[in-house]
Design a protein around this motif. Structure first.
Motif, PDB file in Angstrom:
ATOM      1  N   ARG A 262       0.830  -1.204   0.000  1.00  7.35           N
ATOM      2  CA  ARG A 262       0.000   0.000   0.000  1.00  7.35           C
ATOM      3  C   ARG A 262       0.868   1.259   0.000  1.00  7.35           C
ATOM      4  O   ARG A 262       0.521   2.261   0.609  1.00  7.35           O
ATOM      5  N   PHE A 263       1.998   1.214  -0.675  1.00  3.75           N
ATOM      6  CA  PHE A 263       2.952   2.325  -0.653  1.00  3.75           C
ATOM      7  C   PHE A 263       2.345   3.628  -1.164  1.00  3.75           C
ATOM      8  O   PHE A 263       2.668   4.710  -0.680  1.00  3.75           O
ATOM      9  N   TYR A 264       1.466   3.550  -2.114  1.00  5.88           N
ATOM     10  CA  TYR A 264       0.885   4.753  -2.702  1.00  5.88           C
ATOM     11  C   TYR A 264       0.000   5.503  -1.708  1.00  5.88           C
ATOM     12  O   TYR A 264      -0.116   6.717  -1.753  1.00  5.88           O
ATOM     13  N   LEU A 265      -0.630   4.773  -0.781  1.00  3.10           N
ATOM     14  CA  LEU A 265      -1.445   5.440   0.236  1.00  3.10           C
ATOM     15  C   LEU A 265      -0.588   6.254   1.190  1.00  3.10           C
ATOM     16  O   LEU A 265      -0.942   7.375   1.555  1.00  3.10           O
ATOM     17  N   PHE A 266       0.550   5.691   1.587  1.00  3.70           N
ATOM     18  CA  PHE A 266       1.429   6.406   2.500  1.00  3.70           C
ATOM     19  C   PHE A 266       2.047   7.623   1.832  1.00  3.70           C
ATOM     20  O   PHE A 266       2.153   8.688   2.436  1.00  3.70           O
ATOM     21  N   GLY A 267       2.454   7.477   0.580  1.00  3.68           N
ATOM     22  CA  GLY A 267       2.998   8.614  -0.156  1.00  3.68           C
ATOM     23  C   GLY A 267       1.947   9.687  -0.381  1.00  3.68           C
ATOM     24  O   GLY A 267       2.223  10.880  -0.240  1.00  3.68           O
ATOM     25  N   GLY A 268       0.733   9.274  -0.724  1.00  4.09           N
ATOM     26  CA  GLY A 268      -0.346  10.242  -0.928  1.00  4.09           C
ATOM     27  C   GLY A 268      -0.702  10.974   0.353  1.00  4.09           C
ATOM     28  O   GLY A 268      -0.951  12.190   0.331  1.00  4.09           O
TER      29      GLY A 268
ATOM     30  N   GLY B 260       4.286  13.538  -2.697  1.00  4.56           N
ATOM     31  CA  GLY B 260       3.620  12.237  -2.686  1.00  4.56           C
ATOM     32  C   GLY B 260       4.346  11.220  -3.539  1.00  4.56           C
ATOM     33  O   GLY B 260       4.527  10.068  -3.133  1.00  4.56           O
ATOM     34  N   GLY B 261       4.769  11.625  -4.723  1.00  6.77           N
ATOM     35  CA  GLY B 261       5.487  10.714  -5.610  1.00  6.77           C
ATOM     36  C   GLY B 261       6.827  10.290  -5.055  1.00  6.77           C
ATOM     37  O   GLY B 261       7.177   9.106  -5.071  1.00  6.77           O
ATOM     38  N   LEU B 262       7.594  11.248  -4.557  1.00  8.36           N
ATOM     39  CA  LEU B 262       8.907  10.915  -3.998  1.00  8.36           C
ATOM     40  C   LEU B 262       8.787  10.060  -2.741  1.00  8.36           C
ATOM     41  O   LEU B 262       9.558   9.115  -2.543  1.00  8.36           O
ATOM     42  N   THR B 263       7.805  10.375  -1.909  1.00  5.33           N
ATOM     43  CA  THR B 263       7.595   9.576  -0.698  1.00  5.33           C
ATOM     44  C   THR B 263       7.159   8.161  -1.057  1.00  5.33           C
ATOM     45  O   THR B 263       7.628   7.188  -0.454  1.00  5.33           O
ATOM     46  N   SER B 264       6.284   8.022  -2.033  1.00  8.60           N
ATOM     47  CA  SER B 264       5.840   6.690  -2.469  1.00  8.60           C
ATOM     48  C   SER B 264       7.013   5.876  -2.984  1.00  8.60           C
ATOM     49  O   SER B 264       7.153   4.693  -2.644  1.00  8.60           O
ATOM     50  N   LEU B 265       7.857   6.483  -3.800  1.00 10.55           N
ATOM     51  CA  LEU B 265       9.035   5.774  -4.314  1.00 10.55           C
ATOM     52  C   LEU B 265       9.978   5.376  -3.189  1.00 10.55           C
ATOM     53  O   LEU B 265      10.510   4.260  -3.179  1.00 10.55           O
ATOM     54  N   ALA B 266      10.192   6.278  -2.229  1.00 13.96           N
ATOM     55  CA  ALA B 266      11.091   5.976  -1.113  1.00 13.96           C
ATOM     56  C   ALA B 266      10.534   4.851  -0.247  1.00 13.96           C
ATOM     57  O   ALA B 266      11.272   3.941   0.154  1.00 13.96           O
ATOM     58  N   VAL B 267       9.241   4.890   0.037  1.00 12.23           N
ATOM     59  CA  VAL B 267       8.620   3.836   0.851  1.00 12.23           C
ATOM     60  C   VAL B 267       8.714   2.496   0.130  1.00 12.23           C
ATOM     61  O   VAL B 267       9.087   1.482   0.728  1.00 12.23           O
ATOM     62  N   TYR B 268       8.398   2.480  -1.145  1.00 12.34           N
ATOM     63  CA  TYR B 268       8.437   1.244  -1.918  1.00 12.34           C
ATOM     64  C   TYR B 268       9.854   0.676  -1.977  1.00 12.34           C
ATOM     65  O   TYR B 268      10.068  -0.518  -1.739  1.00 12.34           O
ATOM     66  N   ALA B 269      10.826   1.518  -2.291  1.00 17.69           N
ATOM     67  CA  ALA B 269      12.213   1.046  -2.427  1.00 17.69           C
ATOM     68  C   ALA B 269      12.768   0.540  -1.100  1.00 17.69           C
ATOM     69  O   ALA B 269      13.422  -0.511  -1.056  1.00 17.69           O
TER      70      ALA B 269
END
Length: 157
Positions: free
Chosen positions: A31-37, A57-66
């Protein structure tokens, strides 16, 4: 003990109390996109800037996912590098019997029984062993070994 319970018991044996954290990281990764959003919304609303909301949101989503993916790969590596727990051994211990059972059921279907009517028992057994070896290799290659530990813990819930 069922197949998944035995596997989870081995995972708990290796990681102990970290299993709940591993499950949480797997949930976050899914659910990485929810946290980034959410973080982008928190940062973008006070500034009233939509571009900043998208960027954060985009950078946070990428960081959480990676970071979650890196952690889960590390967990899988630790589990499969511990003694007696290679991918092939885990597959043989928990999945091979089920594949053999499925193959034996398929071989007892009426059309297969009619085709093997003239064969000797030893020939039928060797044919079964050959088919089983091929089926095991195919299923082993087809199995998804990415995030294996986390997926097992997540499925247990």
């Amino acid at each position: 003990m069922s197949r998944i319970e035995g596997l989870v018991a081995e995972i708990v044996d290796v990681f102990g109390e970290k299993t709940s954290f591993i499950s949480a990281v797997y949930f976050i990764k899914r659910r990485f996109y929810l946290f980034g959003g959410a973080l982008g919304l928190i940062m973008g609303l006070p500034l009233r800037d939509f571009f900043f909301f998208l960027l954060a949101g985009g950078l946070t989503s990428l960081a959480v996912y990676a970071s979650a993916e890196h952690y889960l790969f590390k967990i899988d590596h630790i589990f499969f590098s511990s003694s007696g727990r290679s991918k092939r051994e885990i597959f043989g211990k928990y999945y091979a019997n089920e594949i053999g059972r499925g193959l034996s059921l398929r071989m007892t279907e009426p059309e297969n029984l009619v085709g093997s009517e003239g064969r000797a028992i030893e020939e039928t057994r060797s044919l079964f062993q050959q088919r089983l070896a091929v089926e095991l290799d195919r299923e082993f290659k087809r199995s998804d070994w990415r995030y294996f530990v986390a997926a097992c813990l997540y499925c247990q819930k």
